[in-house]
Design an enzyme around this catalytic site. Structure first.
Site, short mmCIF file in Angstrom:
data_model
loop_
_atom_site.label_atom_id
_atom_site.label_comp_id
_atom_site.label_asym_id
_atom_site.label_seq_id
_atom_site.Cartn_x
_atom_site.Cartn_y
_atom_site.Cartn_z
N GLU A 1 9.58 -6.35 3.88
CA GLU A 1 8.68 -5.76 4.98
C GLU A 1 8.00 -6.90 5.71
O GLU A 1 6.88 -6.58 6.37
CB GLU A 1 7.81 -4.93 4.37
CG GLU A 1 8.24 -3.51 3.69
CD GLU A 1 7.28 -2.67 3.00
OE1 GLU A 1 6.18 -3.25 2.90
OE2 GLU A 1 7.53 -1.76 2.34
N GLU B 1 -0.53 -6.14 0.09
CA GLU B 1 0.56 -5.57 -0.50
C GLU B 1 1.61 -5.24 0.51
O GLU B 1 1.62 -4.45 1.27
CB GLU B 1 0.25 -3.93 -0.95
CG GLU B 1 1.07 -3.54 -1.97
CD GLU B 1 2.56 -2.90 -1.27
OE1 GLU B 1 3.62 -3.72 -1.18
OE2 GLU B 1 2.53 -1.89 -1.08
#
Length: 562
Positions: free
Chosen positions: A20, A11
């Protein structure tokens, strides 16, 4: 690892999908950690985009001409050419796009799948572009790209998680509220005209962390023109003003309110000093007839930006910019004159919570020796207000998870509760509440007042009282905001813009963040129907730090653990 893995579970996503570092992380995993043709969970992600025209959203990116009505006729404050040419800030603007009304934009394209990433195969983090040719649905000015993504958890795509806003969702009734993944607003480097039915290309560019968009009249593959370089701000306005600040400056109604207030305090011999960051108030004061205008800019970047704006409006010799901190101001900086009108919005770039702009009061105190007899301070005062609310969804950020898909996560819930009990439950959080609908359970109440006509007092300002809850509902928290009283007849609110009706959502100032103090318990609606409920409060302004401390207590509430 004794061997390479055959299942990759991650994730690594943010609202922009790749922000990210998902791409370099997957790239590393496939090279060093997993077998070829492994299975990945999630399996695939697809990024979607929709080209729109929206004056509201474009006002978050460009400075519009500002109209000022004076006794000599209309004056127009225009942006400098550098700002008009500037491609803007390269970063995405992530918001709750479901709170933007479809009436606030015109769709120029259908929803376009821009690119997909198969996580079970080797992933590249190299810069790339993806082209989608389409025929515009309507003619207009292409300004903004709205974007979101979905993920397919399994290879067959039977288990899907989508971030699509309600107008693009396959089943709006099943729409999930999220605050960890929202939707993206991207601004084109320049607005461009498009013609209905005339084919054009939307290009999604990305490097290993960021996505940006451009328009091409012909396919980049055909003409060989692909510019992978991410656009950056070169005018400095986008570095100093965030998106809500652009919207605030472009709010003509707000400008008109300041103009009306200035008319009541300005005199032909007024010597004005403006002490907000990157404010155009000094230009309003000049156009309305002030004899001399000074403005203070404590940062060199802001000083340069204001110089550009003054030059574009032929005011470089009319407004004096002082690049100093307030406490270092000297009489020589003011050319030996005393200030008769001290101006502030107030707005300061470092402010997070509503009361942080009380820095204006400290500036007023620091320059007190430079104020002439009978000097006027505008705003003359400020007040802190509060209302108790029931959130439609935002309460979930403080709600325990309990059991999630059969997993008992109470250990994490207990850990978070201990952390909140230790400190954070006594602190307010900044939230742009126009994105987070809520309903008021009480009438708005004034908590504290701050008199800018006088210097900051040495002793704390303290208020104790209670707020009566007049409507049934679950009491999730108190919302606090500031109101600035420019003159006795003019007030600017950073919070509620109009009284809330019984069944309506609150209407919040979209240019400001409000402060939310979450309660640790919620009220049972039956209790509210049976007997009046109140919320007690203690609020204190600490002059030595400029902070506001607070504690709210639910009276006669049921501690039901929510």
């Amino acid at each position: 690892m004794p061997c390479r893995a055959n299942i990759l579970i991650t994730e690594l996503f943010d609202t922009e999908l790749i922000g990210e570092g998902a791409l370099p992380s997957y790239e590393h995993a496939h090279r060093h950690l997993v077998q070829e043709n492994c299975e990945a969970v999630p399996h695939r992600a697809t990024v979607y985009a929709q080209l729109v025209e929206s004056r509201m959203m474009w006002s978050w990116n460009k400075l519009f001409p500002i109209h000022v009505q004076t006794r000599l006729g209309e004056q127009v404050i225009v942006p400098p050419s550098e700002l008009e040419r500037c491609p803007g800030a390269p970063s995405v603007y992530d918001i709750q796009l479901n709170q933007v009304s479809p009436t606030d934009f015109t769709a120029l394209s259908s929803v376009l799948p821009m690119f997909s990433v198969d996580f079970s195969k080797q992933v590249s983090s190299s810069a790339a572009c993806h082209v989608r040719q389409f025929e515009p649905l309507a003619s207009g000015q292409a300004q903004v790209v709205l974007s979101w993504w979905d993920i397919e958890m399994d290879p067959e795509g039977k288990i899907k998680c989508t971030m699509a806003p309600f107008w693009a969702h396959s089943d709006p009734q099943e729409l999930q509220w999220r605050d960890h993944w929202m939707q993206c607003v991207y601004f084109l480097p320049q607005e461009e005209p498009v013609i209905q039915g005339s084919a054009i290309c939307l290009v999604a560019h990305h490097d290993d962390y960021c996505v940006w968009y451009s328009l091409q009249r012909t396919s980049p593959e055909k003409n060989g023109r692909v510019d992978p370089v991410r656009p950056v701000c070169d005018c400095q306005a986008h570095l100093l003003w965030n998106r809500p600040r652009f919207g605030e400056i472009n709010d003509q109604d707000r400008t008109d309110q300041y103009v009306q207030a200035l008319r009541t305090v300005l005199k032909p011999d007024s010597v004005c000093l403006c002490v907000s960051d990157g404010s155009l108030l000094c230009m309003l004061a000049h156009h309305l007839g002030a004899e001399q205008v000074f403005t203070m800019e404590s940062s060199a970047a802001s000083h340069r930006l204001m110089k550009k704006i003054f030059k574009a409006n032929h005011l470089e010799d009319k407004i004096n910019v002082i690049e100093k901190r307030p406490e270092l101001l000297t009489s020589a900086d003011l050319e030996g004159k005393k200030v008769s009108l001290l101006l502030g919005e107030p707005f300061f770039t470092t402010s997070l919570l509503p009361w942080h702009n009380l820095y204006f009061w400290y500036v007023r105190t620091a320059v007190d020796q430079h104020l002439g007899p009978g000097a006027v301070v505008m705003p003359q005062a400020a007040s802190l207000h509060a209302v108790v609310v029931e959130f439609r969804d935002l309460w979930r950020v403080r709600s325990p998870c309990g059991n999630c898909e059969g997993f008992d996560v109470h250990i994490m819930d207990d850990m978070i509760k201990c952390a909140l009990d230790f400190r954070e439950s006594k602190e307010a959080e900044p939230h742009p509440l126009w994105e987070y609908p809520c309903r008021s359970l009480s009438e708005p109440q004034q908590i504290l007042t701050f008199d800018f006509q006088q210097p900051v007092p040495p002793q704390p300002l303290r208020a104790e009282g209670s707020i009566k809850l007049s409507r049934p509902g679950r009491s999730h928290g108190a919302v606090l905001w500031m109101e600035y009283h420019l003159t006795p007849g003019s007030t600017i609110s950073t919070g509620l813009l109009k009284p809330a009706e019984d069944k309506e959502d609150c209407c919040w100032n979209p240019h400001c963040k409000q402060a939310v103090y979450f309660f640790s318990t919620t009220l049972d609606p039956r209790e509210l129907l049976g007997s009046p409920q109140t919320v007690s409060y203690v609020v204190e302004f600490q002059p030595h730090t400029g902070d506001v401390t607070m504690d709210f207590t639910l009276a006669d509430a049921l501690d039901d653990g929510h």
